[in-house]
Scaffold this motif. Structure first.
Motif, PDB file in Angstrom:
ATOM      1  N   GLU A 105      -1.270  -5.737   0.066  1.00  8.51           N
ATOM      2  CA  GLU A 105      -2.595  -5.561   0.014  1.00  8.51           C
ATOM      3  C   GLU A 105      -3.326  -4.331   0.112  1.00  8.51           C
ATOM      4  N   MET A 106      -2.813  -3.639   1.022  1.00  7.00           N
ATOM      5  CA  MET A 106      -3.575  -2.415   1.581  1.00  7.00           C
ATOM      6  C   MET A 106      -3.133  -1.332   0.520  1.00  7.00           C
ATOM      7  N   LEU A 107      -1.622  -1.325  -0.103  1.00  3.79           N
ATOM      8  CA  LEU A 107      -1.535  -0.508  -1.072  1.00  3.79           C
ATOM      9  C   LEU A 107      -2.126  -0.705  -2.431  1.00  3.79           C
ATOM     10  N   ALA A 108      -2.429  -1.925  -2.739  1.00  4.31           N
ATOM     11  CA  ALA A 108      -3.009  -2.423  -3.918  1.00  4.31           C
ATOM     12  C   ALA A 108      -4.731  -1.913  -3.792  1.00  4.31           C
ATOM     13  N   LYS A 109      -5.113  -2.031  -2.804  1.00  2.08           N
ATOM     14  CA  LYS A 109      -6.660  -1.479  -2.540  1.00  2.08           C
ATOM     15  C   LYS A 109      -6.565  -0.026  -2.652  1.00  2.08           C
ATOM     16  N   ALA A 110      -5.570   0.584  -2.041  1.00  6.01           N
ATOM     17  CA  ALA A 110      -5.627   2.139  -2.262  1.00  6.01           C
ATOM     18  C   ALA A 110      -5.367   2.427  -3.675  1.00  6.01           C
ATOM     19  N   GLN A 160       1.988  -7.084  -6.251  1.00 10.14           N
ATOM     20  CA  GLN A 160       1.553  -8.389  -6.631  1.00 10.14           C
ATOM     21  C   GLN A 160       2.777  -9.202  -6.408  1.00 10.14           C
ATOM     22  N   ASP A 161       3.743  -9.015  -7.236  1.00  9.32           N
ATOM     23  CA  ASP A 161       4.917  -9.871  -7.279  1.00  9.32           C
ATOM     24  C   ASP A 161       5.706  -9.925  -5.708  1.00  9.32           C
ATOM     25  N   TRP A 162       5.966  -8.493  -5.289  1.00  8.89           N
ATOM     26  CA  TRP A 162       6.539  -8.306  -4.108  1.00  8.89           C
ATOM     27  C   TRP A 162       5.690  -9.121  -2.943  1.00  8.89           C
ATOM     28  N   GLY A 163       4.563  -8.670  -2.883  1.00  9.99           N
ATOM     29  CA  GLY A 163       3.821  -9.060  -1.610  1.00  9.99           C
ATOM     30  C   GLY A 163       3.051 -10.671  -1.746  1.00  9.99           C
TER      31      GLY A 163
END
Length: 530
Positions: A183-188, A211-214
């Motif tokens: 989630e943090m990486l996706a936000k970044a 999305q798949d991994w997390g």
């Protein structure tokens, strides 16, 4: 190079990063470059061609290194004799069963009370799939194998200072940590914070991977819901009939998870040595030693404690004591392959040159304690649905290992109740066997409250108190290996060494086997030239 000058990450680099997050290929590459993960260089059975013309070899130690050497040298035509300190073959390839007796340094005696078919492997207990030499010998000698379970998603991760001391399921920690990081990486990524690392064309790929991994939802959030519950488990699992509807579980707070340090154990199955598939011999690790004994057991003199090793131009002369009759004897041979652990060998009078003597003295041995606990029932299965694998804790026992055999048995079961190293191992070694078992029960009850009511009996092996070993394995430092390793492995007159300590795979049986094959190959070359 400034951030602005950093080129966008190439596609294959990006995919490698994603693969590392999901599977650890980058971790393996880094470990190999650092010299920690070593692929076995075994290329198949060795061939010792040429006639040794009756040359004799005295092998000291009937562990795996000694037994491999005995098998191959006799097959090549050498006259072979093996001297072994213990009353059994195998060395650290050792299994304790009901009826066995073990007396440690200091005189403490333990009589094993395990039920028939139950056992503790106080030494090696698992074999990685890439330990090709050992597995090849097992195949050739007919040793049956079964899977060893390293990672069990339903086992526990535990810290005495986190979550009120309550153990957490491995799967919940793994899912929640992966979800929070994703989630943090996706936000970044969505905030264009990774433009210097990820090209625009790869942004969608990275978001889909995260999305798949997390287990992120459509808004790239990790939160209570079906996606997270499918990974970490349900609050109430799906059922049948009118009560079939599942209830989602609630993820741990990211801050609590981070400060718990439980994430440190998530790499347990990613390290090269512990990646699936691992194996164990059916019935105990000593099935390997017994298989070798069927081939070369007639060459082994048991209960023979070596007290002096001398050599001259005519050969090697070894003085030893029969530990049963207390008589002193001597054995002679043209050559000597010594597989005695360096912790013991350093205390034996031995006529070798200064370089080898310094190498023998340069390697300390690791402290390690294993404790097997027999319980009246397999409560970890019936109560907690844990079938094989390992629970980890920051308590002194370090880990609890669940048997990867005998599933669904209605009788008793044996857990590995402690596998301690370092400072905790030294502390446990200082105690009596009964006190070690008591500590294991007290600590283990913080994870499994069934311990006190279900405990039956136990065995505790402290490796610095095992007379034939005085430690678990050779603990090389980079500096010591740079200064002494080649001298340790060199042929000194008519003597050479083998064992896990003479390998780049210390502590593993594969290291002992490969070391032995290398040593006898060089010895045979020397004999052929002479």
């Amino acid at each position: 190079m400034t951030q602005a000058e950093t080129p966008p990450m190439r596609r294959r680099d990006l995919l490698s990063l994603i693969g590392a997050a999901a599977g650890s290929s980058a971790l393996l590459l880094a470990m190999t470059n650092l010299g920690h993960a070593q692929e076995s260089d075994y290329a198949g059975p060795i061939t010792l061609s040429g006639d040794p013309k009756g040359a004799s070899v005295l092998i000291l130690g009937a562990g795996l290194a000694g037994m491999v050497a005995a098998l191959e040298l006799r097959k090549a035509g050498y006259r072979v004799q093996v001297l072994e300190y213990n009353g059994r073959v195998g060395g650290r390839t050792w299994t304790i069963r009901g009826g066995d007796r073990f007396t440690e340094l200091g005189g403490a005696r333990q009589d094993c009370g395990f039920d028939h078919g139950l056992y503790l492997n106080p030494g090696p207990w698992r074999i990685p799939y890439h330990h090709r030499a050992l597995l090849d010998y097992c195949k050739r000698l007919g040793v049956a194998m079964e899977p060893f379970i390293q990672v069990n998603a339903n086992a526990y991760l535990h810290s005495k200072d986190a979550f009120g001391g309550q153990p957490q399921r491995y799967r919940t920690v793994q899912a929640d940590f992966s979800g929070a990081v994703s989630e943090m990486l996706a936000k970044a990524v969505n905030a264009d914070k990774l433009n210097a690392l990820v090209s625009k064309e790869d942004t969608e790929v990275l978001l889909a991977a995260l999305q798949d991994w997390g287990a992120l939802d459509d808004s790239y959030a990790y939160k209570a819901g079906p996606y997270a519950s499918e990974r970490r488990g349900w609050g109430k699992p799906p059922g049948g009939g009118l009560s079939a509807e599942p209830i989602d579980s609630t993820p741990l707070r990211p801050a609590d998870l981070l400060h718990s340090h439980l994430w440190r154990r998530l790499s347990a199955g990613l390290d090269y040595d512990y990646q699936t598939t691992l194996f164990q011999p059916v019935g105990g690790m000593d099935m390997i030693a017994k298989a070798f004994a069927r081939e070369v057991g007639d060459l082994v003199r048991l209960s023979a404690r070596v007290t002096a090793i001398a050599q001259d131009e005519g050969g090697v002369h070894v003085t030893w004591e029969n530990t049963v009759s207390k008589t002193t004897q001597q054995s002679h041979a043209d050559w000597c392959l010594c597989t005695i652990p360096l912790s013991v060998l350093s205390q034996i009078e031995m006529s070798v040159g200064a370089p080898m003597a310094a190498a023998i003295a340069a390697v300390p041995y690791s402290a390690s304690v294993k404790i097997g606990l027999q319980f009246h029932r397999r409560f970890w299965e019936t109560d907690e649905a844990i079938y094989g694998g390992i629970s980890y804790t920051d308590l002194p026992v370090n880990m609890i290992g669940y048997p990867a055999t005998g599933y669904f048995g209605s009788g008793k079961g044996v857990l590995l109740g402690a596998y301690a190293f370092g400072t905790y191992a030294f502390e446990l070694e200082s105690l009596s066997p009964a006190e070690r078992i008591g500590r294991a029960l007290a600590f283990g009850a913080q994870i499994h409250p069934q311990y006190p009511a279900e405990f039956d009996n136990g065995m505790a092996v402290a490796w610095h108190r095992v007379p034939s070993n005085l430690g678990c394995y050779g603990q090389w430092t980079d500096a010591a290996r740079s200064s002494h390793y080649r001298d340790l492995c060199a042929i000194d007159g008519r003597i050479l060494l083998a064992g896990e300590h003479a390998s780049y795979i210390p502590a593993w049986q594969e290291g002992a086997v490969l070391s032995s094959l290398d040593a006898i190959t060089r010895l045979h070359e020397r004999v052929m030239k002479s």
